[in-house]
Design a protein around this motif. Structure first.
Motif, mmCIF file in Angstrom:
data_model
loop_
_atom_site.group_PDB
_atom_site.id
_atom_site.type_symbol
_atom_site.label_atom_id
_atom_site.label_comp_id
_atom_site.label_asym_id
_atom_site.label_seq_id
_atom_site.Cartn_x
_atom_site.Cartn_y
_atom_site.Cartn_z
ATOM 1 N N PRO A 1 53.163 14.705 44.088
ATOM 2 C CA PRO A 1 53.659 13.765 43.077
ATOM 3 C C PRO A 1 53.545 14.453 41.713
ATOM 4 O O PRO A 1 52.442 14.670 41.220
ATOM 5 N N SER A 2 54.695 14.832 41.131
ATOM 6 C CA SER A 2 54.670 15.731 39.981
ATOM 7 C C SER A 2 53.896 15.165 38.793
ATOM 8 O O SER A 2 53.123 15.875 38.151
ATOM 9 N N LEU A 3 54.085 13.870 38.523
ATOM 10 C CA LEU A 3 53.426 13.315 37.339
ATOM 11 C C LEU A 3 51.903 13.311 37.503
ATOM 12 O O LEU A 3 51.165 13.529 36.533
ATOM 13 N N VAL A 4 51.440 13.109 38.734
ATOM 14 C CA VAL A 4 49.998 13.121 38.979
ATOM 15 C C VAL A 4 49.423 14.499 38.635
ATOM 16 O O VAL A 4 48.397 14.619 37.964
ATOM 17 N N ILE A 5 50.127 15.549 39.088
ATOM 18 C CA ILE A 5 49.639 16.899 38.823
ATOM 19 C C ILE A 5 49.771 17.231 37.338
ATOM 20 O O ILE A 5 48.893 17.868 36.749
ATOM 21 N N ALA A 6 50.855 16.775 36.716
ATOM 22 C CA ALA A 6 51.020 17.003 35.280
ATOM 23 C C ALA A 6 49.867 16.355 34.519
ATOM 24 O O ALA A 6 49.309 16.939 33.585
ATOM 25 N N ILE A 7 49.488 15.154 34.943
ATOM 26 C CA ILE A 7 48.371 14.460 34.306
ATOM 27 C C ILE A 7 47.085 15.247 34.508
ATOM 28 O O ILE A 7 46.285 15.428 33.588
ATOM 29 N N LEU A 8 46.925 15.780 35.726
ATOM 30 C CA LEU A 8 45.729 16.569 36.040
ATOM 31 C C LEU A 8 45.646 17.813 35.144
ATOM 32 O O LEU A 8 44.597 18.114 34.568
ATOM 33 N N ILE A 9 46.769 18.532 35.032
ATOM 34 C CA ILE A 9 46.776 19.764 34.233
ATOM 35 C C ILE A 9 46.456 19.462 32.771
ATOM 36 O O ILE A 9 45.573 20.072 32.166
ATOM 37 N N THR A 10 47.179 18.467 32.201
ATOM 38 C CA THR A 10 46.963 18.184 30.790
ATOM 39 C C THR A 10 45.577 17.598 30.555
ATOM 40 O O THR A 10 44.985 17.804 29.499
ATOM 41 N N ALA A 11 45.036 16.896 31.573
ATOM 42 C CA ALA A 11 43.710 16.309 31.391
ATOM 43 C C ALA A 11 42.636 17.397 31.399
ATOM 44 O O ALA A 11 41.688 17.368 30.610
ATOM 45 N N ARG A 12 42.796 18.364 32.285
ATOM 46 C CA ARG A 12 41.761 19.377 32.432
ATOM 47 C C ARG A 12 41.829 20.408 31.302
ATOM 48 O O ARG A 12 40.819 20.911 30.852
ATOM 49 N N TYR A 13 43.037 20.764 30.878
ATOM 50 C CA TYR A 13 43.161 21.849 29.896
ATOM 51 C C TYR A 13 43.481 21.334 28.503
ATOM 52 O O TYR A 13 43.920 22.091 27.653
ATOM 53 N N GLY A 14 43.251 20.047 28.310
ATOM 54 C CA GLY A 14 43.448 19.486 26.988
ATOM 55 C C GLY A 14 44.883 19.063 26.794
ATOM 56 O O GLY A 14 45.804 19.762 27.218
ATOM 57 N N PRO A 15 45.089 17.873 26.199
ATOM 58 C CA PRO A 15 46.449 17.416 25.952
ATOM 59 C C PRO A 15 47.093 18.226 24.840
ATOM 60 O O PRO A 15 46.495 18.428 23.794
ATOM 61 N N SER A 16 48.286 18.744 25.083
ATOM 62 C CA SER A 16 49.039 19.426 24.034
ATOM 63 C C SER A 16 50.471 19.539 24.518
ATOM 64 O O SER A 16 50.739 19.381 25.705
ATOM 65 N N ALA A 17 51.373 19.811 23.572
ATOM 66 C CA ALA A 17 52.775 19.942 23.941
ATOM 67 C C ALA A 17 52.951 21.119 24.900
ATOM 68 O O ALA A 17 53.719 21.034 25.861
ATOM 69 N N THR A 18 52.202 22.213 24.664
ATOM 70 C CA THR A 18 52.334 23.395 25.521
ATOM 71 C C THR A 18 51.982 23.066 26.971
ATOM 72 O O THR A 18 52.706 23.433 27.901
ATOM 73 N N ASN A 19 50.856 22.359 27.166
ATOM 74 C CA ASN A 19 50.460 22.024 28.522
ATOM 75 C C ASN A 19 51.443 21.049 29.163
ATOM 76 O O ASN A 19 51.680 21.119 30.367
ATOM 77 N N ALA A 20 52.023 20.163 28.348
ATOM 78 C CA ALA A 20 53.038 19.249 28.880
ATOM 79 C C ALA A 20 54.254 20.048 29.355
ATOM 80 O O ALA A 20 54.799 19.790 30.432
ATOM 81 N N ILE A 21 54.660 21.049 28.552
ATOM 82 C CA ILE A 21 55.813 21.879 28.926
ATOM 83 C C ILE A 21 55.543 22.597 30.245
ATOM 84 O O ILE A 21 56.368 22.595 31.164
ATOM 85 N N LEU A 22 54.339 23.204 30.358
ATOM 86 C CA LEU A 22 53.989 23.925 31.583
ATOM 87 C C LEU A 22 53.984 22.978 32.772
ATOM 88 O O LEU A 22 54.549 23.273 33.830
ATOM 89 N N ALA A 23 53.342 21.804 32.587
ATOM 90 C CA ALA A 23 53.206 20.867 33.699
ATOM 91 C C ALA A 23 54.574 20.392 34.182
ATOM 92 O O ALA A 23 54.826 20.301 35.384
ATOM 93 N N ILE A 24 55.485 20.093 33.230
ATOM 94 C CA ILE A 24 56.820 19.630 33.628
ATOM 95 C C ILE A 24 57.629 20.800 34.174
ATOM 96 O O ILE A 24 58.359 20.672 35.153
#
Lengths: 274, 313
Positions: free
Chosen positions: A116-139
């Motif tokens: 489930p992509s959004l779940v993993i995106a949430i996991l990535i941004t949660a663990r490595y800090g919320p930022s536009a860069t991490n959102a871009i990578l996660a998506i």
């Protein structure tokens, strides 16, 4: 040339409007948005502030224009990651159809699809800090298998064509044939897919920044404007309505444009749909 | 059939292994010490060492991974750092909100999408078809959390038919279902739009086949031919999408639960994130991913039952 489908024109107009808003905001906005003017807070629409002001006295129209920048930048870069990594993978899989390379690439794709992509995106941004860069990578990560699959599926029939055999006879290698002969023939489909992923990226960015895992303050973003408006929904509903409308119109525009492009580029579909 | 089952089961197992490795690596291995992340900047070295020991971070990643997966398999999801209770207990509490919400939303979306898709397909090219297609375009473009806010604005703030959030518990089933209604509608609308479009195009594909022409030649109307013959054959792509939608519903529910302050798994993940309770985040994420992968597997099995041709694949 036949007449362009109305959906394509409407879609291009809507997405063009928001792209233009983002571009204009790089140079000029009606009011600066970095200053807080509490005296001006929560004003209704007026000649000075066409859409009114928010809880900190910032001009909403200007916020939406700069917010368009964030959404569009995040979505474009996420699509870029998908195209840059997914298309070569898909082309390589098609060029080596049935080989272990093809098998590995396609099974890897299936695995990423299963998440489930959004779940993993949430996991990535949660663990490595919320930022536009991490959102871009996660998506972006979840765009890779999409483009790999589309590129492979479209490239396979091209490989059976005569001009490929001619290129092989001329001594060109698989990589060169993929780049010079296959890629130009599947570009149409890739553009359509990019439009669709672009709109999905805007929705994903809005969701991430709505829950506080996207671009951080003071960078304006449509998703965060919505989450800030939520507490004031009883007294100032327009604050919650406007950013949502911006998201819907942009996504709708891109989807209509994607559908319209697909129909315009593929005459077979046009006949089938009429 | 046995061979089909075996390959599907193998790929289910492989997906789960890869998923667990990815989640474990994201949380515990890749740069940064989880203990210092959880305790913040002011942690003393002694406290950090104590927390590392408590979390079992002292061993090598491989033994830790095996411990974690082994624990999950026996129902031990670790202990929440903030709540000081087993994560399994937290999950058991919250699943009573998330699962009914996902099922409610999926039911609504199917109930809306089937008739709408069938009407659009049977009246292809009419104003009804164009209207439905336009409405579904809009439904796809609306972010579900914004739609949720609009529902709150209309039904909770203006009309006062529903409460704006919260969950009363299952002791009063009517109140519980009422509390889940707005969230379920918010989740169902975009899914129903996608499903209705898939339904329409699957039916239109089926309508080109000879047996439909035969049925029409025997005097059936377009609508009758769809209901009696085309519908069953169109179900395969529709089933695929319903399976996929479960995954979207889970992800969507994470955000929707936050809009409505519902005490479900999604809210548990977010509380875990804000409280830096990585054990909760890790185990609950794995559980959600497990649910999604399992549903995909079950959908694959369902195809084989619906369509004997696929069993050979």
């Amino acid at each position: 040339m036949t007449r362009l489908p109305p959906a394509l024109i409407l879609g291009a107009a809507l997405s063009g409007l928001f792209l233009a808003a983002a571009l204009v905001s790089l140079l000029w906005v009606p009011h600066a948005i970095d200053g807080v003017a509490i005296a001006n807070r929560l004003q209704p629409p007026s000649a000075t502030h066409l859409l009114g002001t928010d809880q900190l006295g910032r001009d909403i129209l200007s916020m939406l224009m700069v917010g368009a920048q964030t959404s569009i930048a995040v979505a474009i870069l996420a699509v870029g990651i998908g195209v840059a990594l997914g298309v070569p993978l898909g082309l390589a899989a098609a060029a080596n159809r049935g080989s272990w390379l093809d098998e590995i690439i396609m099974r890897g794709n299936d695995l990423i699809f299963a998440f489930p992509s959004l779940v993993i995106a949430i996991l990535i941004t949660a663990r490595y800090g919320p930022s536009a860069t991490n959102a871009i990578l996660a998506i972006g990560i979840f765009n890779i298998p999409v483009f790999a699959r589309v590129a492979r599926g479209a490239a396979l029939p091209i490989w059976t064509r005569d001009f490929i055999r001619a290129a092989q006879t001329a001594g060109k290698g698989r990589i060169r044939i993929s780049a010079e002969h296959v890629l130009p023939n599947i570009a149409n489909l890739l553009i359509v897919q990019a439009t669709i992923q672009f709109s999905l990226g805007i929705l994903a960015e809005a969701a991430l920044s709505y829950v506080g895992l996207g671009a951080q303050p003071p960078t304006p973003s449509w998703g965060r404007m919505l989450s800030e408006a939520q507490t004031m929904i009883y007294t100032h509903p327009m604050l919650a309505v406007l950013p949502g409308l911006a998201i819907v119109m942009t996504v709708l525009g891109l989807n209509l444009m994607g559908d319209g492009l697909r129909d315009a580029l593929d005459p077979r579909l046009r006949r089938g749909r009429a | 059939m046995a061979r089909y089952l075996l390959t599907r089961a193998l790929s289910l197992g492989l997906s789960l292994i890869v998923a667990s490795v990815v989640i474990f690596a994201l949380i515990e291995v890749i740069p940064g010490d989880p203990a210092s992340y959880m305790m913040g900047l002011n942690a003393t070295p002694e406290n950090l060492a104590a927390l590392r020991a408590e979390l079992g971070l002292t061993g090598s990643p491989v033994t830790r991974y095996i411990d974690w997966v082994g624990g999950m398999l026996t129902g031990d999801f670790g202990t929440s750092y903030t709540y000081r209770v087993p994560v399994a207990d937290l999950v058991a509490d919250r699943i009573g909100v998330s699962l009914p919400l996902a099922i409610y939303a999926l039911t609504l979306s199917t109930l809306i999408a089937f008739p709408v898709g069938i009407i659009a397909a049977s009246r292809r090219g009419t104003w009804a078809d164009h209207g439905i297609m336009g409405a579904t375009q809009l439904g796809i473009a609306i972010p579900n959390f914004w739609f949720a806010m609009l529902l709150v604005l209309l039904f909770a703030v203006t009309l006062r038919w529903f409460s704006a959030g919260g969950f009363p518990g299952w002791s009063d089933p009517t109140a519980a279902i009422k509390a889940l209604t707005l969230p379920a509608i918010a989740l169902a609308l975009p899914q129903a739009s996608i499903l209705a479009r898939v339904m329409r195009s699957a039916l239109l594909d089926t309508l080109d086949h000879d047996y439909i022409r035969t049925a029409r030649a025997k005097g059936l109307t377009r609508g009758q031919a769809i209901r009696r013959h085309a519908l069953r054959n169109a179900l395969i792509p529709v089933l695929t999408i319903i399976g996929l939608q479960f995954s979207f519903l889970i992800a969507g529910a994470i955000i929707i639960e936050n809009v409505f302050f519902l005490p479900g798994l999604g809210r548990l993940i977010f509380q875990g994130i804000t409280q830096r309770d990585l054990i909760v985040v890790e185990s609950v994420t794995m559980l959600l991913v497990f649910a999604v992968i399992l549903v995909t597997f079950l959908v694959d099995l369902a195809y084989a039952l619906v369509d004997p041709r696929l069993r050979r694949g």
